[in-house]
Enzyme design. Structure first.
Site, short mmCIF file in Angstrom:
data_model
loop_
_atom_site.label_atom_id
_atom_site.label_comp_id
_atom_site.label_asym_id
_atom_site.label_seq_id
_atom_site.Cartn_x
_atom_site.Cartn_y
_atom_site.Cartn_z
CE1 TYR A 32 -3.08 -3.21 0.59
CE2 TYR A 32 -4.41 -1.67 0.74
CZ TYR A 32 -3.71 -2.70 0.49
OH TYR A 32 -5.13 -3.83 0.46
CE LYS A 77 3.04 -18.10 0.58
NZ LYS A 77 1.91 -19.05 0.50
CG ASP A 111 -1.00 -20.46 2.26
OD1 ASP A 111 -0.74 -19.56 3.06
OD2 ASP A 111 -0.52 -20.89 1.14
CG ASP A 156 -7.56 -3.83 3.08
OD1 ASP A 156 -9.01 -3.72 3.42
OD2 ASP A 156 -7.45 -3.43 2.24
#
Ligand code: NAI
Length: 339
Positions: free
Chosen positions: A130, A177, A210, A234
Site C-alpha cells: 500500500y 508469508k 493462506d 485488509d
C-alpha cells in the site's frame, strides 16, 4: 455541560452520507443524556471534493484534522485501475496512522454460523504494497514495491502487545508469508518476535496467511489477536467480518501518535447507496471507539448499550443482517433505546 468536542467529520460518498448522518444523530442524542456535545467540522473528500474545490483532499480538511486531531470518516470510493489515489491510504500515510485496530465481536441476538466471536485485528497501516510505489518497467511488465521496515513492523507489534497486556488478552498470532517473501515478511516476523520477547505473559504464535484463511473458517476461536501487515490485514478483516454478520458491523480505528481517524472496515457500497439500506452499525461502533479515545466513556457506554438492546430485540434491523428496516428507522430505534 463541558466544552464541545471538535471533531472533523468526513461523511464520504456512496452509503457514507447515510451512515454518517445516522451516527451523528445517535451521538447527539446520547450526548444530551451525558452532557457531552460535539462541534462537527464537515468536509468532502474524493470525487465530491474535487468537483467542488479542485482538490481530492482539500487543504482545509488536512488543517482541520491537524487541529482537531480526531476525525470520524465515512467510506470514500476509489477508482479501480486508474484515477486518483485512495483517499483512505493517503490520509493514513499523511498523518502516519500506523495502527489499524479492528475489533470483530458478535452482537447479542444476531444468529450467525459463528456465535460469540471476539477477536481483534492489528493491521500495519502505512507500508507494504500500500506504499503505492508502482511503475511500468516495460510496456507489459508492471512492478509494485512491497516496503516493510523495522520501524513500521516494530511499532505495530508494540501496539498489539501493549493492548493485549492492558486488556488481558492472552494470545497474539503474527500472520505472514515469510516462506516466500523471506526478506520483507521475514523482517516483519523478526520484529514481532523481538517485541514478543518483552511480553512473556502473552502467548506468541505465527501462522502463514493462506493457512490462516482456512484456519479462520474452520475454527476462528483459536485466534485472539491477529497481528499483520497491511494487505493481509485488509483481506483478513473482510473475511472476519463475515463471522459476526458482515461488513455492516465491523468498526475500525486508524491511530497515530498525533491524530486518529475512526472509520468502518466497509467501503462505499455503491450497490446499495442512496436506498436507505445501509447498516450504520459499523460506523456507529467506530464512533464508540472514538468516544473512548476522546475520554467520553459514559457516552460510549450509552451508545453501545442502546445498539446492543436493538440487536437483542431484533425487531428493527437492516436487511444485511436479516431485518426489514432502513438506515433511518434503525437509527431511530437506537436513539429510542438510549437510556
Ligand atoms: P464495500 O465494503 O463497499 O461493499 C462490499 C459488500 O458489502 C457490498 O455488497 C455492500 O453492499 C456490502 N456492505 C458494505 N457496507 C455495508 C453496510 N454498511 N451495510 C450493508 N451492506 C454493506 O466494498 P467494495 O464494493 O469492494 O468497494 C466499494 C468502494 O469502496 C470501492 O471504491 C473501494 O475502493 C471503496 N472502499 C473504501 C473504503 C474506505 O473508505 N475506508 C474501504 C474499502 C473500500
Amino acid at each position: 455541560m463541558s466544552e464541545a468536542h471538535k471533531i472533523t467529520l468526513i461523511p464520504g460518498d456512496g452509503i457514507g452520507p447515510e451512515v454518517s448522518s445516522a451516527v451523528v444523530s445517535i451521538l447527539e442524542a446520547a450526548g444530551k443524556k451525558t452532557g457531552c456535545s460535539f462541534d462537527w467540522h464537515r468536509y468532502d473528500a474524493g470525487a465530491d471534493a474535487f468537483a467542488k474545490t479542485g482538490e481530492y483532499i482539500p487543504k482545509a480538511l488536512y488543517e482541520s484534522i491537524e487541529q482537531n486531531r480526531v476525525a470520524l470518516k465515512g467510506p470514500v470510493t476509489t477508482p479501480i485501475g486508474g484515477g486518483f489515489s485512495s483517499i483512505n491510504v493517503t490520509l493514513r500515510k499523511k498523518f502516519d496512522l500506523f495502527s489499524n485496530f479492528r475489533p470483530v465481536k458478535s452482537l447479542p441476538g444476531l444468529k450467525t454460523n459463528y456465535p460469540n466471536i471476539d477477536l481483534i485485528i492489528f493491521r500495519e497501516n502505512t507500508e507494504d504494497l500500500y506504499a503505492g510505489l508502482e511503475v511500468m518497467v516495460q510496456p507489459d511488465v508492471a512492478q509494485s514495491l512491497k516496503i516493510i521496515t523495522r520501524k513500521g513492523s516494530t511499532r505495530i507489534a508494540k501496539a498489539a502487545f501493549d493492548y493485549a497486556k492492558k486488556h488481558g488478552r492472552k494470545k497474539i498470532h503474527a500472520i505472514h508469508k515469510a516462506n516466500i517473501m523471506k526478506l520483507s515478511d521475514g523482517l516483519f516476523l523478526k520484529c514481532c518476535q523481538e517485541v514478543a520477547a518483552g511480553f512473556p505473559e502473552v502467548t506468541y504464535a505465527e501462522h502463514i496467511v493462506d493457512n490462516t484463511c482456512m484456519q479462520l473458517v474452520l475454527n476462528p476461536y483459536q485466534y485472539d489477536i491477529i497481528l499483520t501487515e497491511n494487505l493481509y490485514g485488509d483481506i483478513l478483516s473482510d473475511l472476519c467480518s463475515a463471522f459476526v454478520g458482515g461488513l455492516g458491523l465491523v468498526p475500525g480505528a486508524n491511530i497515530g501518535l498525533e491524530c486518529a481517524i475512526f472509520e468502518a472496515v466497509h467501503g462505499s457500497a455503491p450497490d446499495i447507496a442512496g436506498q436507505d439500506k445501509a447498516n450504520p452499525t459499523a460506523l456507529l461502533q467506530s464512533a464508540v471507539l472514538m468516544l473512548h479515545h476522546i475520554d467520553e466513556p459514559a457516552t460510549a457506554e450509552k451508545v453501545q448499550t442502546a445498539l446492543e438492546t436493538v440487536y437483542a430485540e431484533g425487531k428493527t434491523l437492516t436487511k444485511d443482517v436479516g431485518g426489514n428496516s432502513g438506515t433511518k428507522a434503525f437509527a431511530d430505534a437506537v436513539i429510542a433505546a438510549i437510556g
